[in-house]
Motif scaffolding. Structure first.
Motif, PDB file in Angstrom:
ATOM      1  N   UNK A 161      10.496 -45.872-113.736  1.00  0.00           N
ATOM      2  CA  UNK A 161      11.706 -45.606-114.512  1.00  0.00           C
ATOM      3  C   UNK A 161      12.734 -44.868-113.654  1.00  0.00           C
ATOM      4  N   UNK A 162      13.969 -45.357-113.647  1.00  0.00           N
ATOM      5  CA  UNK A 162      15.075 -44.701-112.950  1.00  0.00           C
ATOM      6  C   UNK A 162      15.670 -43.685-113.917  1.00  0.00           C
ATOM      7  N   UNK A 163      15.246 -42.436-113.783  1.00  0.00           N
ATOM      8  CA  UNK A 163      15.637 -41.403-114.761  1.00  0.00           C
ATOM      9  C   UNK A 163      17.138 -41.105-114.721  1.00  0.00           C
ATOM     10  N   UNK A 164      17.760 -41.235-113.557  1.00  0.00           N
ATOM     11  CA  UNK A 164      19.200 -40.976-113.468  1.00  0.00           C
ATOM     12  C   UNK A 164      19.978 -42.019-114.279  1.00  0.00           C
ATOM     13  N   UNK A 165      19.652 -43.296-114.084  1.00  0.00           N
ATOM     14  CA  UNK A 165      20.333 -44.336-114.848  1.00  0.00           C
ATOM     15  C   UNK A 165      20.061 -44.209-116.340  1.00  0.00           C
ATOM     16  N   UNK A 166      18.817 -43.850-116.704  1.00  0.00           N
ATOM     17  CA  UNK A 166      18.499 -43.674-118.121  1.00  0.00           C
ATOM     18  C   UNK A 166      19.317 -42.546-118.730  1.00  0.00           C
ATOM     19  N   UNK A 169      14.673 -49.915-114.460  1.00  0.00           N
ATOM     20  CA  UNK A 169      13.886 -49.879-113.229  1.00  0.00           C
ATOM     21  C   UNK A 169      14.759 -50.424-112.099  1.00  0.00           C
ATOM     22  N   UNK A 170      14.566 -49.898-110.903  1.00  0.00           N
ATOM     23  CA  UNK A 170      15.345 -50.308-109.736  1.00  0.00           C
ATOM     24  C   UNK A 170      14.429 -50.948-108.711  1.00  0.00           C
TER      25      UNK A 170
END
Length: 415
Positions: free
Chosen positions: A75-80, A32-33
């Motif tokens: 949820x930060x989908x790019x980082x995931x 999370x951001x």
């Protein structure tokens, strides 16, 4: 050429630190951001917030920017996606080491024993001796010898020996020969000292720390085989020296300590310490000793830590604040880049000094003074300030960054 809908693959070099969570020191999981831009594992962040008091419960663990209400954690989908790709690539490399070998295999540095280092240095000096002797013979004049043949230099030239290492000017004077002889004598003395010194300082195989070899003192230990210990450094603070130990009540979950409680290390995994309101939420720890009067001095070895702060603080320092940023904590700090800095009463002072390998801390509560020293053959003052003795002060430490294995050690009995 890439087909329709495809984009060319661009190699990007990432390490686990690039996709790491500063709280658990692992790869981001359900990242999370926060509004400030910093990212964490959702579970790590909510667990940390639940353990904080209400004043700064929703603050960012990195920059301390906070909010009155809990932010919505999406949820930060790019980082995931990046973390998942990194995990898959790491598993593939573990399963098939061939691609890694074809790319750039990691360098494995095997520490050399002191004897091996001494032999290598002695060998290098011998090479210098051979070079000087070669130059000495090559500088002899090109003239016929007593039997009508060429001199040593002429013979070398005629046999195709490369004389390009010689000086550009052709020196044949007796003064040059004298200098060559002096160099040979000096190199011979260096060889002998190296042999004696490394034989004298050779450590047992189980010794893990290697000391810099010193020439033996014939007055203290006339024979090298007596195995006399190296003389201790004469410190002006010796009579006030103490050896504090780390406090397990205050230590962060990201740190662990050695059995003697004098070395603290950044852990690869969070430690399962029991819950305590005295525990730091960031990579900090106090020592158990409460210093309320008199004069004390201790030293901290920082050579195995790339980001650190060493100082003192009152036991009441907020457990989610950084050392030196409060009105009841003081420290010197090295963050890997930039100059060394001192923090006092929340204000930073940049110091004109290189990074010290060992930091000496002098606390004089009789005069209300605190001083930090860079310790080598002697103590060199780094920074001095006033401190308040209204409450006891504890030695305090901060090991910053995602660098598992980084450690600080409190020295004992060496000064």
């Amino acid at each position: 050429m890439a087909g329709p809908g495809c984009s060319p693959a661009v190699p990007v070099w990432l390490t686990e630190d690039d996709l790491g969570c500063i709280i658990c020191h692992g790869l981001l999981s359900w990242p999370v951001t926060l509004p400030c831009g910093h990212s964490f594992c959702r579970h790590c962040l909510t667990h940390l917030w639940d353990s904080r008091d209400a004043r700064r419960r929703w603050a960012c663990p990195t920059c301390r920017e906070g909010a009155a209400q809990p932010p919505r954690l999406r949820k930060n989908t790019l980082l995931q996606d990046l973390a998942d790709k990194y995990s898959r690539a790491a598993r593939e490399l573990d399963a098939d080491p061939a691609p890694a070998a074809r790319a750039a295999p990691p360098r494995v540095v095997i520490p050399k024993s002191l004897t091996e280092v001494g032999e290598e240095l002695t060998g290098l000096v011998q090479q210098l001796v051979d070079i000087v002797r070669s130059l000495q013979s090559q500088r002899r004049p090109l003239e016929p010898g007593p039997d009508g043949g060429l001199s040593a230099e002429g013979a070398a030239f005629s046999s195709g020996v490369d004389l390009s290492l010689a000086a550009p000017t052709h020196v044949t004077s007796s003064a040059s020969e004298g200098k060559m002889g002096d160099i040979l004598c000096s190199l011979g003395e260096i060889q002998e000292k190296l042999r004696e010194s490394f034989k004298w300082k050779e450590a047992p195989e189980e010794q893990t720390r290697v000391e810099v070899p010193e020439a033996p003192s014939t007055s203290a230990c006339p024979l090298p085989n007596q195995n006399c210990p190296a003389p201790k450094r004469a410190s002006r603070f010796a009579q006030w020296a103490i050896s504090p130990t780390f406090d397990l009540r205050s230590i962060s979950h990201s740190l662990w300590v050695s059995e003697d409680q004098r070395t603290v290390t950044v852990s690869h995994h969070p430690q399962s310490y029991p819950w305590s309101r005295e525990r730091f939420s960031i990579s900090q720890v106090f020592c158990s000793q409460a210093l309320s009067s008199g004069r004390q001095y201790w030293e901290v070895d920082t050579k195995s830590c790339s980001h650190w702060a060493v100082g003192v603080a009152s036991w009441g320092m907020s457990r989610d604040q950084i050392l030196g940023r409060t009105t009841d904590s003081w420290c010197v700090e090295w963050k890997g880049t930039g100059p060394l800095a001192a923090w006092s009463l929340g204000k930073q002072t940049l110091l004109d000094s290189d990074r010290p390998g060992v930091v000496g801390v002098w606390l004089d509560l009789e005069e209300g003074k605190l001083a930090f020293y860079s310790v080598a053959s002697e103590e060199t003052l780094l920074y001095e300030c006033e401190v308040s003795a209204s409450s006891p002060l504890h030695p305090a430490f901060w090991l910053y960054g995602l660098c598992p294995g980084n450690s600080l050690t409190i020295e004992q009995g060496k000064f």
